[in-house]
Write an enzyme that holds these catalytic residues in place. Structure first.
Site, short mmCIF file in Angstrom:
data_model
loop_
_atom_site.label_atom_id
_atom_site.label_comp_id
_atom_site.label_asym_id
_atom_site.label_seq_id
_atom_site.Cartn_x
_atom_site.Cartn_y
_atom_site.Cartn_z
N GLY A 360 0.84 -1.19 0.00
CA GLY A 360 0.00 0.00 0.00
C GLY A 360 0.87 1.23 0.00
N ASP A 476 -6.75 9.17 3.18
CA ASP A 476 -6.41 8.42 1.97
C ASP A 476 -7.54 7.46 1.60
OD1 ASP A 476 -4.87 7.87 -0.20
OD2 ASP A 476 -3.49 6.51 0.84
#
Ligand SMILES: *[C@@H]1O[C@H](CO)[C@@H](O)[C@H](O)[C@H]1NC(C)=O
Ligand SMILES: *[C@@H]1O[C@H](CO)[C@@H](O)[C@H](O)[C@H]1NC(C)=O
Length: 675
Positions: A360, A476
């Site tokens: 990620g 995010d």
């Protein structure tokens, strides 16, 4: 007292009688299986070891001579007195030459018959301690020597560095032969190396009648070969005197050897009894070369041990390092949330590639199973280099561990290492949403699933923004940060991680965390995250789910690069549903699709205050509030200066407090509106 001394004397006498097998009946016949100092005249370096071994030279001494002679003179040349066979003799001895350097020893041993056991002015090296350059070859030397020569002198003096020679008055041999022995079994000569360090047996026989001097060599333990190595016709009466000493001389030169005599048998009146090798004393443990070998072996052993220690130490250290973590005092209160690195390491099978789930924005994620509880976990390795803000961040992470919402991925704990923070989450068996969205393999997520995911994530984000004790910004939101549990419920993961990169950093150098296409324009301008910037991201995420494409896709038609622009374009044409994901093949609830697309646009408003709050978003999605109609005017979605767009936005409910006119232009509106 006197009695004590007497018995001590008796014991010492007994000791010598028993210990040293000294057997000679007459003066001209003896056999020594090992030596007693009383039997011999020693000279130079010669010495007798306690076990009876005679050492003539020491291989740590260069240019050294050593002599050992039978203590009594023997009668040889007695022809004048009329005795017969006085010149005949028979002898054999066992010797060993242990070179300083394997195969390179010097200089040799000579069995010697000469008029005196005393020596003056003898040279070492090639002269073997017998003569010197000035008297070499003189007839007055009265010397017979059988040399075991292990070096080759310059010129024609010697044939090689491994020969047996018969020397008369000179070190230049009358006759010599390279060391071999005749094997009676094999019927041939076999080479031997004098400097092998192994005991060897030499027989010397002279028959006065035949005037034949035989010299026979063999490795110790082999019976005297039938054929001598040298058989030389020689008339000793021309050289020897009446009274002669028999013994050994040896020398070292620039190359050296330990030179030994282990046993000696001599007979002047018949065949000398051959030595029984098994009765001879053992060679000393080879001090130099073998000691050197020993030293080398010792050094090797030490080296190996040291290496083992180092390796184990390193292994221990690296093992320690492997599981080393950072635990500071302030973390003690977080005990229960604190997981050991070792556990995480084992849970993820050493962070093996097989357990790798994906990378990620903040680090790599690994699947694992906690021992004992069998809980499936996902471990995120977040790299961070500074200690800055760590305390605050961990505090936040810990408090986030208390976040409980069915649409948030549960944070189970953490671990800190140097340069690394490990966050442990519930494992989500279905992985991240984007994998489904962008997979062209059917079955893809249907609209019911997608809509439920959107509503779920919206309520999770609302919980973060408004329903918990503190405001938590996600920073995010995007499809790849939404994970799907076993029932395909969407769960927001990675919340708050961006904070790690914020704390204590200089506002000038603040780098914006998030993902291009999901970043609110004011965030890229000011670097300041708010709930509004989260809403902007959520809007982009909604559009992503509805349209099955990313907010910005560089391949494709120019007008389709920016998703928001494209939807406005479709919307302007009155065909907003054209923007829907073609993978759905039209299988969706039209009202819901329209709602999601329009709400996505509202959330993408350039002006933060013009965006709905997450509470409003949830209300719209749940159908508890009615989304205002988008004006059906193409001009609304044209350029950044469109008045229609402002009008449209001004028509929003009052909670969308609008500060200034929005400008939805192409790239600028999304990526860099800070002009
Ligand atoms: C050989 O010579 C060295 C050096 O002089 C000495 O240390 C050693 O004891 C000698 N060895 C024997 C057996 O005499
Ligand atoms: C010397 O060797 C020869 C040949 O083997 C033999 O004939 C002779 O008898 C030997 N002499 C002595 C003294 O051993």
């Amino acid at each position: 007292m006197a009695a004590g001394l007497t018995s001590l004397h008796f014991l010492i006498t007994l000791y010598f009688i028993v210990k040293i097998p000294l057997m000679f009946a007459q003066d001209d016949q003896f056999i020594y299986n090992g030596f007693n100092p009383e039997n011999l005249h020693l000279n130079g370096a010669a010495q007798i070891h306690p076990n009876g071994v005679l050492q003539l030279t020491n291989n740590s001494q260069e240019e050294e001579v050593g002599h050992a002679f039978y203590r009594l003179p023997l009668k040889f040349n007695t022809s004048s007195s009329g005795l017969t066979q006085a010149l005949s003799f028979s002898t054999n001895f066992v010797f060993a030459i242990v070179p300083e350097i394997p195969s390179k020893g010097g200089h040799g041993i000579a069995f010697t018959i000469r008029p005196s056991w005393k020596f003056t002015n003898v040279a070492a090296g090639n002269y073997l301690g017998l003569l010197n350059p000035s008297n070499n070859g003189r007839s007055t030397n009265h010397l017979l020597a059988i040399e075991l020569d292990t070096t080759k002198a310059q010129g024609p003096f010697d044939k090689d560095n491994n020969h047996v020679g018969i020397d008369v008055n000179s070190l230049k041999s009358n006759e010599s032969a390279t060391a071999t022995y005749f094997s009676d079994q094999e019927g041939k000569n076999i080479s031997v190396e004098l400097v092998s360090g192994n005991p060897m047996h030499l027989w010397i026989d002279y028959n006065e009648t035949e005037k034949l001097l035989n010299v026979t060599l063999a490795p110790a333990g082999i019976t005297k070969p039938n054929r001598p190595l040298l058989s030389t016709r020689i008339d000793l009466s021309q050289y020897l005197l009446e009274s002669m000493y028999v013994g050994f001389s040896a020398a070292t030169g620039t190359v050296t050897s330990d030179q030994y005599i282990l046993g000696w048998s001599f007979n002047k009146s018949g065949q000398a009894q051959s030595l029984d090798v098994s009765k001879l004393p053992q060679l000393p443990r080879q001090r130099k070369s073998k000691d050197r070998q020993g030293q080398i072996i010792m050094i090797l052993i030490i080296a190996v041990v040291v290496m083992l220690i180092l390796v184990t130490g390193t292994a221990y250290n690296s093992r320690r390092k492997k599981f080393e973590e950072i635990l500071e005092d302030w973390e003690k209160e977080y005990g229960p949330q604190r997981l050991t690195y070792k556990n995480l390491y084992n849970a993820t099978k050493g962070f093996s590639d097989k357990e790798f789930l994906g990378a990620g924005g903040f680090g790599k994620v690994y699947r694992g199973t906690l021992p004992f509880s069998n809980t499936q976990i996902a471990v995120k390795k977040v790299s961070h280099d500074s200690k800055q803000g760590m305390k605050e961040f961990v505090a936040e992470i810990i408090s986030m561990g208390r976040l409980r919402h069915r649409n948030l991925v549960k944070l189970l704990g953490y671990c800190r290492r140097r340069g690394e923070l490990l966050l442990v989450y519930d494992y989500m068996p279905n992985g991240s949403l984007d994998k489904f969205l962008y997979s062209n393999e059917k079955p893809n997520l249907n609209w019911i699933q997608r809509f439920r995911i959107l509503k779920g994530v919206a309520s999770g984000l609302l919980y973060l923004h408004e329903e918990w004790e503190q405001v938590v910004l996600h920073r995010d939101v995007k499809a790849s940060n939404v994970l799907l549990d076993a029932e395909l419920n969407g769960r927001l993961g990675d919340f708050g991680l961006a904070r790690l990169y914020d704390h204590g950093t200089n506002p000038q150098t603040t780098h914006v965390v998030g993902t291009v296409g999901y970043l609110a324009p004011e965030l890229t301008r000011t670097g300041r995250a708010t709930t509004c910037t989260d809403v902007f991201s959520f809007g982009a995420f909604m559009l992503e789910v509805a349209c099955g494409r990313r907010p910005i896709e560089l391949q494709g038609l120019p007008e389709e690069v920016v998703l928001v622009d494209y939807i406005f374009l479709c919307c302007g044409k009155g065909a907003i549903l054209d923007a829907s994901d073609p993978r759905l093949e039209g299988n969706y609830v039209v009202e819901e699709m329209e709602l999601v697309l329009k709400l996505g646009l509202f959330c993408s408003h350039l002006v933060p205050e013009a965006r709905p709050s997450m509470r409003q978003v949830v209300q719209f999605l749940d159908g508890n509030a009615k989304l205002p109609e988008l004006p059906n005017d193409k001009a609304c979605f044209g350029t950044s200066t469109s008045n229609e767009a402002s009008d449209f936005l001004l028509s929003f409910p009052s909670s969308f407090s609008i500060a200034s006119a929005p400008s939805y232009s192409s790239n600028d509106s999304i990526l860099r509106s800070g002009r």
